[in-house]
Design a protein around this motif. Structure first.
Motif, PDB file in Angstrom:
ATOM      1  N   PRO A  84       0.830  -1.213   0.000  1.00  0.00           N
ATOM      2  CA  PRO A  84       0.000   0.000   0.000  1.00  0.00           C
ATOM      3  C   PRO A  84       0.866   1.266   0.000  1.00  0.00           C
ATOM      4  N   ILE A  85       0.319   2.288  -0.637  1.00  0.00           N
ATOM      5  CA  ILE A  85       1.022   3.572  -0.718  1.00  0.00           C
ATOM      6  C   ILE A  85       0.572   4.434   0.448  1.00  0.00           C
ATOM      7  N   HIS A  86       1.508   5.052   1.136  1.00  0.00           N
ATOM      8  CA  HIS A  86       1.217   5.876   2.306  1.00  0.00           C
ATOM      9  C   HIS A  86       0.367   7.082   1.912  1.00  0.00           C
ATOM     10  N   GLU A  87      -0.520   7.500   2.809  1.00  0.00           N
ATOM     11  CA  GLU A  87      -1.445   8.615   2.526  1.00  0.00           C
ATOM     12  C   GLU A  87      -0.710   9.928   2.260  1.00  0.00           C
ATOM     13  N   ILE A  88       0.381  10.159   2.955  1.00  0.00           N
ATOM     14  CA  ILE A  88       1.147  11.391   2.735  1.00  0.00           C
ATOM     15  C   ILE A  88       1.730  11.393   1.330  1.00  0.00           C
ATOM     16  N   LEU A  89       2.192  10.240   0.886  1.00  0.00           N
ATOM     17  CA  LEU A  89       2.724  10.121  -0.466  1.00  0.00           C
ATOM     18  C   LEU A  89       1.623  10.333  -1.497  1.00  0.00           C
ATOM     19  N   LYS A  90       0.430   9.818  -1.200  1.00  0.00           N
ATOM     20  CA  LYS A  90      -0.708  10.033  -2.100  1.00  0.00           C
ATOM     21  C   LYS A  90      -1.039  11.513  -2.202  1.00  0.00           C
ATOM     22  N   SER A  91      -1.052  12.208  -1.059  1.00  0.00           N
ATOM     23  CA  SER A  91      -1.366  13.641  -1.093  1.00  0.00           C
ATOM     24  C   SER A  91      -0.294  14.422  -1.834  1.00  0.00           C
ATOM     25  N   GLN A  92       0.961  13.982  -1.736  1.00  0.00           N
ATOM     26  CA  GLN A  92       2.030  14.635  -2.480  1.00  0.00           C
ATOM     27  C   GLN A  92       1.825  14.430  -3.978  1.00  0.00           C
ATOM     28  N   VAL A  93       1.469  13.220  -4.380  1.00  0.00           N
ATOM     29  CA  VAL A  93       1.224  12.935  -5.797  1.00  0.00           C
ATOM     30  C   VAL A  93       0.084  13.801  -6.312  1.00  0.00           C
ATOM     31  N   LEU A  94      -1.001  13.882  -5.550  1.00  0.00           N
ATOM     32  CA  LEU A  94      -2.152  14.677  -5.975  1.00  0.00           C
ATOM     33  C   LEU A  94      -1.805  16.162  -6.023  1.00  0.00           C
ATOM     34  N   THR A 117       1.752   5.991  -9.691  1.00  0.00           N
ATOM     35  CA  THR A 117       1.314   7.381  -9.718  1.00  0.00           C
ATOM     36  C   THR A 117      -0.033   7.505 -10.412  1.00  0.00           C
ATOM     37  N   LEU A 118      -0.159   6.859 -11.557  1.00  0.00           N
ATOM     38  CA  LEU A 118      -1.418   6.884 -12.297  1.00  0.00           C
ATOM     39  C   LEU A 118      -2.522   6.221 -11.476  1.00  0.00           C
ATOM     40  N   SER A 119      -2.187   5.165 -10.763  1.00  0.00           N
ATOM     41  CA  SER A 119      -3.169   4.481  -9.918  1.00  0.00           C
ATOM     42  C   SER A 119      -3.689   5.396  -8.814  1.00  0.00           C
ATOM     43  N   VAL A 120      -2.802   6.162  -8.188  1.00  0.00           N
ATOM     44  CA  VAL A 120      -3.221   7.089  -7.127  1.00  0.00           C
ATOM     45  C   VAL A 120      -4.166   8.145  -7.684  1.00  0.00           C
ATOM     46  N   ILE A 121      -3.819   8.681  -8.862  1.00  0.00           N
ATOM     47  CA  ILE A 121      -4.657   9.723  -9.472  1.00  0.00           C
ATOM     48  C   ILE A 121      -6.011   9.153  -9.866  1.00  0.00           C
TER      49      ILE A 121
END
Length: 132
Positions: A84-94, A117-121
């Motif tokens: 799993p990708i960490h939430e902070i990393l997800k917010s950085q990607v977004l 990255t594409l998956s998070v978006i």
């Protein structure tokens, strides 16, 4: 005496007319100060955003050894997508995506693959959040 009064009265009218056409220096100064204030507020906002991103990177990069160990513990046939990708990393990607960066640039800055990255978006969009 009458000529003096008429002369003073005409001078007053001329000065009144000139006052309407002269530039108001105080208004110009106020406008300049307001514009400068807006510029400084925008700069402060941008700096706060950058500090927030740096703080998030610091928190993520605080303990790099477990991430390295986790990569070495994977079997050769598995990929890193199952982790799993960490939430902070997800917010950085977004956040980076919202700034208009390309997927390759976001992946490089967030140390994720382009697929992750594409998956998070896409996950963000699927939750009903069209705008980042």
């Amino acid at each position: 005496m009458e000529t003096l009064i008429i002369l003073l009265f005409s001078l007053a009218i001329i000065l009144l007319i000139l006052s309407f056409f002269s530039k108001d220096k105080v208004a110009k100064l106020e406008e300049d100060i307001e514009q400068m204030t807006i510029t400084y507020m925008q700069d402060i906002y941008q700096l706060k955003k950058k500090v927030k991103i740096l703080e998030e990177e610091f928190v993520i990069g605080d303990d790099p050894t477990p991430a390295v160990k986790a990569n070495y513990q994977q079997t050769p046939g598995t990929s890193g997508d199952s982790e799993p990708i960490h939430e902070i990393l997800k917010s950085q990607v977004l956040s980076l995506y919202g700034q208009g960066l390309s997927l390759a640039q976001i992946a490089k800055q967030s140390s994720l693959t382009e697929e992750q990255t594409l998956s998070v978006i896409e996950q963000h969009r699927m939750r009903g959040n069209e705008h980042v």
